[in-house]
Motif scaffolding. Structure first.
Motif, PDB file in Angstrom:
ATOM      1  N   ILE A 142      -1.241 -12.962  22.460  1.00 13.40           N
ATOM      2  CA  ILE A 142       0.088 -13.567  22.399  1.00 13.40           C
ATOM      3  C   ILE A 142       1.108 -12.660  23.080  1.00 13.40           C
ATOM      4  CG2 ILE A 142       1.999 -14.014  20.794  1.00 13.40           C
ATOM      5  CD1 ILE A 142       0.101 -15.490  19.014  1.00 13.40           C
ATOM      6  N   VAL A 146       3.543 -14.039  26.006  1.00 13.36           N
ATOM      7  CA  VAL A 146       5.007 -14.140  25.877  1.00 13.36           C
ATOM      8  C   VAL A 146       5.763 -13.054  26.619  1.00 13.36           C
ATOM      9  CG1 VAL A 146       4.736 -15.234  23.620  1.00 13.36           C
ATOM     10  CG2 VAL A 146       5.153 -12.769  23.740  1.00 13.36           C
ATOM     11  N   LEU A 150       9.463 -14.038  27.664  1.00 16.70           N
ATOM     12  CA  LEU A 150      10.504 -13.460  26.815  1.00 16.70           C
ATOM     13  C   LEU A 150      11.411 -12.536  27.606  1.00 16.70           C
ATOM     14  CD1 LEU A 150       8.883 -12.521  23.363  1.00 16.70           C
ATOM     15  CD2 LEU A 150      10.690 -14.175  23.814  1.00 16.70           C
ATOM     16  N   PHE A 171      12.316  -8.136  24.232  1.00 18.43           N
ATOM     17  CA  PHE A 171      10.870  -8.366  24.072  1.00 18.43           C
ATOM     18  C   PHE A 171      10.290  -7.368  23.073  1.00 18.43           C
ATOM     19  CE2 PHE A 171       6.921  -6.293  25.523  1.00 18.43           C
ATOM     20  CZ  PHE A 171       5.996  -7.265  25.135  1.00 18.43           C
ATOM     21  N   SER A 255       0.897 -14.956  32.222  1.00 12.38           N
ATOM     22  CA  SER A 255       0.885 -15.643  30.919  1.00 12.38           C
ATOM     23  C   SER A 255      -0.252 -16.654  30.852  1.00 12.38           C
ATOM     24  CB  SER A 255       2.220 -16.355  30.678  1.00 12.38           C
ATOM     25  OG  SER A 255       3.275 -15.429  30.588  1.00 12.38           O
ATOM     26  N   THR A 259      -3.147 -16.632  27.991  1.00 15.76           N
ATOM     27  CA  THR A 259      -3.378 -17.835  27.175  1.00 15.76           C
ATOM     28  C   THR A 259      -4.854 -18.191  27.151  1.00 15.76           C
ATOM     29  OG1 THR A 259      -1.175 -18.680  27.716  1.00 15.76           O
ATOM     30  CG2 THR A 259      -2.764 -20.254  26.852  1.00 15.76           C
TER      31      THR A 259
END
Length: 619
Positions: A142, A146, A150, A171, A255, A259
Motif C-alpha cells: 500500500i 499511495v 499522495l 506522505f 503505483s 498494486t
C-alpha cells in the motif's frame, strides 16, 4: 532515498548537493551498521521484560509512538536547516534517524517474537506467521501504491509527477499515523500465551548476548545467507522507483506495479503453508531464488516496455514473502535448537537477528543506491530525457548485477550449511518435551529442590490408560527404555483415553498434544507420553481436555487420541509413563507389573525418604 536524492536539495547547486547526498547516505548506512550492535541488546531487553502486559506489547507501543514521530520529521527540510546550516541539519538528522531505527527495532522484534511465544509446533507457527505476513504484505505494498499519488496530491508544485517537499512530508505523516495506530491495535488486541518451556531460570547477561548468538551455528549460517539475500533484494527494490522515474519517465506507473504486487502477494503468502508441507521449506527457498534470478534477467532487458517491466518486477516480488517466511520459520525453530543445545531459551534475542539483517541489507542498499543515483545522474532536476545511455547502463549494473551475485553466494551457503528443517525441529521439540521437568518453575516461590521434598508417604499412582502393561525397558524409544527420562512403565493401549493418575496440577501441555506433565498434590512429577515419534503428527488425531495450571482429580480425562491415526502415520502407539523425580522417592513399589490393566487400577505406591534429624534436633 529518492526523497533525499531528488527532492531535499536545490537543483541549482549540483556539486554541493551531491556532497550532501553522499554525507546523508553515509550517515544512514553507518548508523544502521552501528545499530546492528544494538539490536541483540534490544532483543535481550525484551526477553528480560516482565510486565502484566507481557514481554512484547509495551515495546511495540513505545516503538510505534517514538518511531512514528521521528519518521515524520525526517521527511522534511527541518524549516530550511538543510540549506541554512547543513552541519546542524546532519547532526539532527543522525540523531532522529538512529532514534527512529532503534524504536522501530523494539516494535519489530517484539512483534515477530510473539511467534515462538504462541506455539512450539512448526505447522502452527507457519500459519501464524503466514497471516501476519499477509498483513505486512498489504501494508508494504500500500505504501508503494499511495506514495506518488499522495505526494502529488499534497504538493503545491507537481514537478512532472515527482511532487515537492510539502507532498513528501504529508506522505510521511500519513504513514507515521498508520504505523502508530497499528501498534496501538496490536497492544490492545493480542494476548501472549504462557508456556512451561518458555521459562528461564536465569537471564542472559549483557556481556553474554553475542556469545548466545554466535554459539548457535544454524542461526549464524542462516544469518549469513539472509544477509546476502536481503542486501540484494533491497538494492533492486529500492531502485524500482528510480527505474520508473528516470528510465521509463513515468513515476506514476509505479503505483500500478505496487498494486499488482499487493494483490498477487496476498495469494502468494497464503500458499506458503501448503507449499512448505508438500515440497519442504528448503525446496521452496531454492525455487524462489531461481524465479528471482530469472526476473532480474528479464528486467535488465525490458527497457521502457511496460509489460516486460511489470512482468519482471512481479516475478521478482512474488517469491520475496515466501523467502521471508522460510527464513523466519528457521530462525524461530533455532530458538528450540539453542535451548536444547545450551539449556537456555532466548526468544526475542534470537528473533532480533532477522530485523538486524534487514537493517544491514538496508544499509548496503542505501550506500549502493545513493552512489548509483549520483553516478547515473539521477538527482535533483534530472528527468528521463537528461539521463544518458551510459547512466542507464551504470544504474542497471547496480540494480541487477550486484544483487544477483549476492543472492547466488547466499544460496550456496544455505545449500551447504543450513540443515535445520521441519523434521529436525520436531525431534528437538520432542526432546524438550521429554525433559519438561528440568524447565519447571513455580512463580519464583519454590525451587525444584523444594518440589522433590514434598513427595508424601503412601501415594497411590493409578493407571492413566487401559491396555497391556509393559516394562519401560521393552519400549523402542531408547530415551525412555534406558531410564534417562525417569523411572516408570509403559502401556500398550486398548483405547484412546488418558486419565489423571492422581489428584494434582497440569504443569506442562504441548501444542502437539501427545504428552502432558503433571504434578501431584503431594509433589510427584510425572510425564505421560503417547506414542513414539508422534510429535511429527503435529497434534493430528489428539484432543486435549485440560489446560496448563488446571487442577485435576484422579480419573479425570486429560487427553483423547485416535489410535488408527497413529498407526496410519507409521508410529508406535505405546504410552510411556515416567516419574521424573523418582530419585527422591524412598519406596517405589509396583502393585502390578504386567498384564491387562484398566484406567484407575492401582499400579504403584510411592513414599518420600525418611527425614534425618541432626544432633541438635535429637537433643
Amino acid at each position: 532515498m529518492i526523497f533525499i536524492t531528488s527532492h531535499l536539495f536545490d537543483k541549482s547547486s549540483s556539486a554541493s548537493n551531491d556532497k550532501m547526498i553522499f554525507y546523508i547516505t553515509f550517515i544512514i548506512g553507518a548508523l544502521r551498521v552501528v545499530e546492528l550492535l544494538i539490536d541483540p541488546f534490544i532483543g535481550n531487553a525484551i526477553d528480560n521484560t516482565n510486565t502484566r502486559w507481557g514481554h512484547f506489547k509495551p515495546w511495540i507501543l513505545a516503538g510505534g509512538t517514538v518511531g512514528s514521530i521521528a519518521l515524520s520529521i525526517l521527511f522534511s527540510n527541518m524549516f530550511g536547516l538543510n540549506s541554512s546550516n547543513p552541519l546542524l541539519y546532519l547532526i539532527i538528522f543522525a540523531i532522529l534517524y538512529i532514534m527512529m531505527d532503534i524504536f522501530y527495532s523494539f516494535k519489530d522484534v517484539g512483534f515477530w517474537s510473539m511467534i515462538p511465544a504462541i506455539s512450539f509446533d512448526s505447522a502452527e507457527r507457519e500459519k501464524t506467521a503466514t497471516f501476519a505476513r499477509v498483513g505486512s504484505n498489504i501494508g508494504a505494498n500500500i505504501v508503494g501504491v499511495v506514495v506518488m499519488p499522495l505526494v502529488v496530491f499534497f504538493s503545491i508544485d507537481k514537478n512532472n509527477g515527482q511532487g515537492d517537499l510539502r507532498g513528501w512530508f504529508m506522505f510521511a505523516a500519513t504513514i507515521a499515523f498508520v504505523s502508530w495506530f497499528s501498534a496501538v491495535i496490536v497492544a490492545l488486541g493480542t494476548k501472549e500465551n504462557d508456556s512451561l518451556l518458555r521459562k528461564n531460570t536465569e537471564k542472559t547477561r549483557l556481556r553474554d548476548v553475542f556469545k548466545v548468538l554466535a554459539r548457535n551455528d544454524q542461526l549464524m549460517w542462516l544469518s549469513l545467507t539472509y544477509c546476502l539475500y536481503t542486501a540484494g533484494i533491497q538494492i533492486t527494490n529500492a531502485s524500482q522507483l528510480y527505474y520508473f522515474t528516470y528510465i521509463m519517465g513515468k513515476p506514476g506507473q509505479y503505483s500500478l506495479l505496487m498494486t499488482l504486487n499487493m494483490i498477487i502477494g496476498i495469494f502468494t503468502v497464503l500458499m506458503f503453508p501448503p507449499l512448505a508441507q508438500k515440497f519442504s521449506r528448503r525446496n521452496v527457498f531454492f525455487a524462489c531464488i531461481g524465479t528471482m534470478l530469472l526476473a532480474m534477467l528479464i528486467f535488465s532487458f525490458a527497457g521502457a516496455n511496460l509489460f516486460l517491466v511489470l512482468l519482471a518486477a512481479v516475478l521478482f516480488y512474488i517469491p520475496q514473502p515466501l523467502v521471508f517466511l522460510v527464513v523466519l520459520m528457521i530462525i524461530s525453530d533455532s530458538v528450540e535448537y539453542g535451548q536444547l543445545k545450551f539449556g537456555h531459551r532466548d526468544e526475542s534475542l534470537t528473533l532480533a537477528v532477522r530485523p538486524l539483517l534487514d537493517k544491514l541489507g538496508g544499509a548496503v542498499s542505501n550506500w549502493v543506491v545513493g552512489v548509483a543515483a549520483v553516478l547515473a545522474g539521477m538527482t535533483a532536476g534530472a528527468t528521463a530525457n537528461t539521463v544518458t545511455h551510459q547512466g542507464n547502463i551504470t544504474f542497471k549494473m547496480f540494480m541487477f548485477g550486484v544483487p544477483a551475485l549476492l543472492m547466488i553466494i547466499g544460496t550456496f551457503i544455505f545449500f551447504k550449511k543450513v540443515t535445520l528443517d521441519e523434521k529436525e525441529h520436531a525431534k528437538i521439540v520432542d526432546e524438550l518435551e521429554k525433559t519438561w521437568n528440568e524447565h519447571l518453575e513455580t512463580n519464583g516461590q519454590e525451587s525444584m529442590a523444594d518440589i522433590v521434598k514434598e513427595v508424601a508417604k503412601d501415594t497411590t499412582y493409578t493407571a492413566p490408560i487401559s491396555g497391556t502393561m509393559l516394562a519401560l525397558s521393552d519400549v523402542s524409544d531408547q530415551n525412555f527404555a534406558s531410564g534417562n527420562m525417569g523411572k516408570g512403565f509403559a502401556i500398550k493401549p486398548s483405547d484412546g483415553k488418558v486419565f489423571a493418575p492422581f489428584d494434582g496440577t497440569v504443569e506442562a501441555t504441548f501444542p502437539t498434544r501427545h504428552a502432558i506433565g503433571l504434578r501431584s498434590d503431594s509433589g510427584i512429577l510425572t510425564l505421560i507420553h503417547i506414542g513414539i515419534g508422534t510429535v511429527e503428527m503435529r497434534g493430528t488425531g489428539f484432543v486435549q481436555y485440560v489446560d496448563k495450571g488446571q487442577h485435576v482429580t484422579q480419573g479425570q480425562e486429560l487427553i483423547e487420541f485416535w489410535d488408527p491415526a497413529i498407526k496410519k502415520a507409521g508410529h508406535d502407539d505405546t504410552v510411556m509413563v515416567v516419574i521424573n523425580n523418582y530419585k527422591d522417592i524412598k519406596d517405589f513399589k509396583y502393585v502390578v507389573e504386567s498384564g491387562e490393566v484398566n484406567h484407575g487400577d492401582d499400579l504403584l505406591t510411592l513414599s518420600k525418604p525418611e527425614q534425618k534429624s541432626d544432633d541438635n534436633d535429637q537433643k
